[in-house]
Write a protein that holds these residues in place. Structure first.
Motif, mmCIF file in Angstrom:
data_model
loop_
_atom_site.group_PDB
_atom_site.id
_atom_site.type_symbol
_atom_site.label_atom_id
_atom_site.label_comp_id
_atom_site.label_asym_id
_atom_site.label_seq_id
_atom_site.Cartn_x
_atom_site.Cartn_y
_atom_site.Cartn_z
ATOM 1 N N ARG B 199 50.819 18.261 41.927
ATOM 2 C CA ARG B 199 50.653 18.439 42.741
ATOM 3 C C ARG B 199 51.348 18.238 43.616
ATOM 4 N N PHE B 200 52.387 17.226 43.801
ATOM 5 C CA PHE B 200 53.827 16.516 43.764
ATOM 6 C C PHE B 200 55.062 17.515 43.887
ATOM 7 N N PHE B 201 54.511 18.544 42.363
ATOM 8 C CA PHE B 201 55.483 19.567 41.789
ATOM 9 C C PHE B 201 55.407 20.394 42.639
ATOM 10 N N GLU B 202 54.148 21.085 42.543
ATOM 11 C CA GLU B 202 54.258 22.400 43.699
ATOM 12 C C GLU B 202 54.524 22.014 44.354
ATOM 13 N N ALA B 203 53.903 21.225 45.374
ATOM 14 C CA ALA B 203 54.925 21.385 46.388
ATOM 15 C C ALA B 203 56.145 21.530 46.724
ATOM 16 N N GLU B 204 56.792 20.692 46.295
ATOM 17 C CA GLU B 204 58.491 20.307 45.870
ATOM 18 C C GLU B 204 58.697 22.078 45.656
ATOM 19 N N HIS B 205 58.162 22.768 44.665
ATOM 20 C CA HIS B 205 58.991 24.128 43.913
ATOM 21 C C HIS B 205 58.470 24.470 45.329
ATOM 22 N N ARG B 206 57.529 24.798 46.109
ATOM 23 C CA ARG B 206 57.248 25.822 47.228
ATOM 24 C C ARG B 206 58.082 25.578 48.022
ATOM 25 N N ALA B 207 58.710 24.429 48.376
ATOM 26 C CA ALA B 207 59.634 24.264 49.270
ATOM 27 C C ALA B 207 60.962 25.073 48.746
ATOM 28 N N HIS B 208 61.157 24.941 47.718
ATOM 29 C CA HIS B 208 62.385 25.524 47.627
ATOM 30 C C HIS B 208 62.171 26.610 47.499
ATOM 31 N N GLY B 209 60.656 27.549 47.608
ATOM 32 C CA GLY B 209 60.445 29.309 47.782
ATOM 33 C C GLY B 209 60.094 29.173 46.638
ATOM 34 N N VAL B 210 59.830 28.218 44.981
ATOM 35 C CA VAL B 210 58.949 29.221 44.626
ATOM 36 C C VAL B 210 57.367 29.395 44.765
ATOM 37 N N ASP B 211 57.154 31.653 44.353
ATOM 38 C CA ASP B 211 55.378 31.289 44.815
ATOM 39 C C ASP B 211 55.025 30.999 43.400
ATOM 40 N N ILE B 212 54.217 30.047 44.046
ATOM 41 C CA ILE B 212 53.298 29.462 42.556
ATOM 42 C C ILE B 212 51.905 29.828 42.629
ATOM 43 N N ARG B 213 51.642 30.526 42.001
ATOM 44 C CA ARG B 213 49.905 31.003 41.491
ATOM 45 C C ARG B 213 49.522 30.639 40.234
ATOM 46 N N LEU B 214 48.636 29.318 41.009
ATOM 47 C CA LEU B 214 47.640 28.906 39.762
ATOM 48 C C LEU B 214 46.543 29.346 38.739
ATOM 49 N N ASN B 215 45.716 29.352 38.550
ATOM 50 C CA ASN B 215 43.977 29.887 38.147
ATOM 51 C C ASN B 215 44.787 31.320 38.254
ATOM 52 N N THR B 216 46.082 31.430 37.166
ATOM 53 C CA THR B 216 46.147 33.150 36.769
ATOM 54 C C THR B 216 46.789 33.403 35.717
ATOM 55 N N SER B 217 46.074 34.472 35.518
ATOM 56 C CA SER B 217 46.628 34.551 33.456
ATOM 57 C C SER B 217 47.899 36.145 33.680
ATOM 58 N N VAL B 218 47.987 36.153 32.894
ATOM 59 C CA VAL B 218 48.973 37.560 32.401
ATOM 60 C C VAL B 218 48.039 39.070 31.790
ATOM 61 N N GLU B 219 47.917 39.490 32.849
ATOM 62 C CA GLU B 219 47.343 40.866 32.109
ATOM 63 C C GLU B 219 47.930 41.383 31.164
ATOM 64 N N ARG B 220 49.089 41.607 31.160
ATOM 65 C CA ARG B 220 50.230 42.255 30.557
ATOM 66 C C ARG B 220 51.449 42.882 31.675
ATOM 67 N N LEU B 221 52.877 42.386 31.238
ATOM 68 C CA LEU B 221 53.853 42.753 31.017
ATOM 69 C C LEU B 221 54.571 44.544 31.099
ATOM 70 N N GLU B 222 55.091 44.792 32.706
ATOM 71 C CA GLU B 222 55.216 45.907 32.459
ATOM 72 C C GLU B 222 56.346 45.970 32.796
ATOM 73 N N GLY B 223 56.604 47.587 32.313
ATOM 74 C CA GLY B 223 58.268 48.814 31.860
ATOM 75 C C GLY B 223 58.164 49.338 30.460
ATOM 76 N N GLU B 224 58.844 49.858 30.164
ATOM 77 C CA GLU B 224 59.059 51.029 29.265
ATOM 78 C C GLU B 224 60.340 49.819 27.871
ATOM 79 N N ASP B 225 61.251 49.827 28.566
ATOM 80 C CA ASP B 225 62.400 49.610 27.283
ATOM 81 C C ASP B 225 62.302 47.870 28.470
#
Lengths: 105, 419
Positions: B199-225
């Protein structure tokens, strides 16, 4: 180029030349003073590059940092001459420095 | 000298597979112990052994040159008569004939084999994982590629909230990039730390502007090349010019397991770092061992310290002065102005005691198991890290309220117990 006079933990004496900008630890490591483990690579996170600096050079060194001081406290063979060699940036005026590598803990 | 002269590239006394921290240290330590047999180190990267921790920190930020990261200069290996076969992989091991086949077609015969191959970065398997702009942070070439793409990078998605993911996120923030960090579990560092530190690290990173998404899986990466975004499990798309995948490593042990070595997720070793195959040792990230600081539980430790200490153990056995592996695990991670130092293993803890206040950003989390101290995560407090070691080594039972009292140095608590 700074010259370092090293007494190894085996008692053997060795003269090491450092290139400008190296830390004392980097110079020792490059020269194959292998008992200097320097596990953390010089970011002042362990105490595995402990050396004893000769009195005449001690006062010319950058001052002991708080983290370095705390880390040195973990060593049973700390003395007033103890420094972590990763925290000493070599400059021309330190050329000729005399030191002894501390025994492994 | 006789045995050294006998050694040639195809017939060596000690064959070391892996040219990382462990592989380098085993060669150094063997020579330190005056063993003068021939040594060949085989590494799959083109570089001589270098330090990996700066990859996600000082090297990434170009504060440290690659030359400064070399574990030893090139001439050192020549002087110590350590042969190097770089850019080379092991394809198979024959433990009866004591030979190893390399992907350049050579067969090497060994007397002792030290497997220090570490692991390769685990990749994504979802659609889009081979797009340009998707990177791991494991090797120098990974980081060189990332740095090369920085000029056209504004938005970064980091997949995985382990130490590599967090350190890399911090490095991107420092460069002024917009960072989103995606973690599948309900907190960062779930595998290695307690809830409060997460929780401490999450708060620190958020305070530095990092958008942290927990409980989140990756469906796919988008893009062509080239990658343009990450589609998450909730179907939202996070735009990205660059994606970092920091979801752990896969131990590089296939040839050993195929040769019959015991193990699965890593190769099993005893307290002398011996595998179940004769004269075959394994060390570092890939070595599954019963750790005395985890009540004998079998685990792998992915740290420079572990690679170094295990290398020293294997070298001591090979040089005929056997020592056992009993090192207290320690670890560090630097992010922003935060210096985390860990002693012991928190795995299996049943209680966390906070020593100090998180608001001051200088505190320790002390992990207890059945009232005994098993580990400390020390944030900007080297004193606790240094003094807490004895608590971990001694396995002392100390009241939580005493541990939490910052007015009493930890060393005093130890003195009380011992007295």
């Amino acid at each position: 180029m700074a010259v370092i006079n090293v007494e190894r933990s085996s008692g053997e004496k060795q003269v090491v030349t450092a290139t400008a900008g190296q830390s004392l630890m980097e110079a020792l490591r490059s020269a194959g003073i292998d008992e200097v483990l320097a596990i953390c690579g010089g970011c002042c996170s362990c105490a595995t590059c402990h050396v004893y600096i000769d009195d005449t050079f001690l006062e010319h060194l950058p001052p002991l940092g708080a983290t370095e001081d705390d880390l040195l406290d973990s060593l049973s063979d700390r003395t007033a001459r103890s420094r972590l060699s990763c925290q000493i940036r070599l400059t021309e005026d330190l050329s000729g420095i005399v030191l002894r590598v501390a025994p492994e803990e | 000298m006789q045995s050294r002269q006998r050694g040639n590239m195809n017939n060596v006394d000690v064959l070391v597979v892996g040219a990382g921290h462990g592989g380098a240290q085993v060669a150094i330590a063997i020579r330190q112990r005056k063993f003068d047999g021939s040594i060949l180190v085989v590494g799959d990267e083109p570089e001589l052994p270098y330090e990996r921790p700066p990859l996600s920190k000082e090297y990434f930020a170009r504060e440290k040159s690659f030359e400064q990261m070399l574990i030893r200069p090139a001439r050192f290996w020549e002087e110590r008569h350590v042969m190097m076969a770089l850019n080379t992989r092991v394809t198979s091991v024959d433990p009866i004939a004591r030979t190893v086949d390399l992907d350049d077609g050579r067969t090497i015969r060994y007397n002792s084999l030290v497997w220090a191959a570490g692991g390769r970065a685990r990749g994504l398997s979802c659609s889009g994982h081979t797009l340009k702009g998707v990177h791991s942070v494991r090797t120098r070439s990974d980081v060189d590629r990332i740095v090369g793409e920085l000029p056209q990078t504004e938005r970064v998605v980091v997949i995985g909230g382990g130490y590599v993911g967090l350190e890399t996120a911090a490095a991107f923030v420092k460069l002024g990039k917009k960072v989103t960090l995606v973690e599948m579990l309900d907190r960062v560092l779930a595998r290695v730390a307690g809830v409060s530190l997460s929780r401490f690290f999450e708060a620190e990173h958020r305070a530095h502007g990092v958008d942290i998404r927990l409980n989140t899986s990756v469906e796919r990466l988008e893009g062509e090349d080239r990658v343009t975004g990450v589609r998450l499990g909730d179907n939202k798309v996070v735009p990205a010019d660059l994606v970092i995948v920091g979801i752990g490593i896969i131990p590089a042990v296939e040839p050993l397991l195929k040769a019959g070595a015991m193990g699965a997720n890593g190769v099993l070793v005893d307290e002398y770092c011996r595998t179940s195959l004769p004269q075959v040792f394994a060390i570092g990230d890939c070595a599954m061992h019963a750790n005395i600081f985890a009540s004998g539980a079998q685990l792998r430790l992915e740290s420079v310290q572990n690679a170094t200490e295990m290398a020293n153990v294997a070298a001591s056995v090979i040089a005929g002065q056997p020592q056992t592996y009993r090192a207290v695990p320690w670890f560090w991670s630097n992010q922003y102005d935060l210096r985390l130092q860990t002693i012991g293993l928190s795995i299996g803890h049943d209680r966390e005691v906070l020593r100090g206040s998180m608001a001051t950003r200088s505190f320790s989390v002390i992990y207890l198991k059945q009232n005994k101290v098993i580990a400390l995560d020390c944030m900007n407090t080297t004193k606790d890290y240094v003094q807490g070691r004895a608590l971990v080594v001694g396995g002392h039972a100390i009241q939580a309220c005493r541990l939490a009292d910052v007015t009493v140095p930890l060393k005093k608590l130890i003195e009380e117990v011992v007295a």
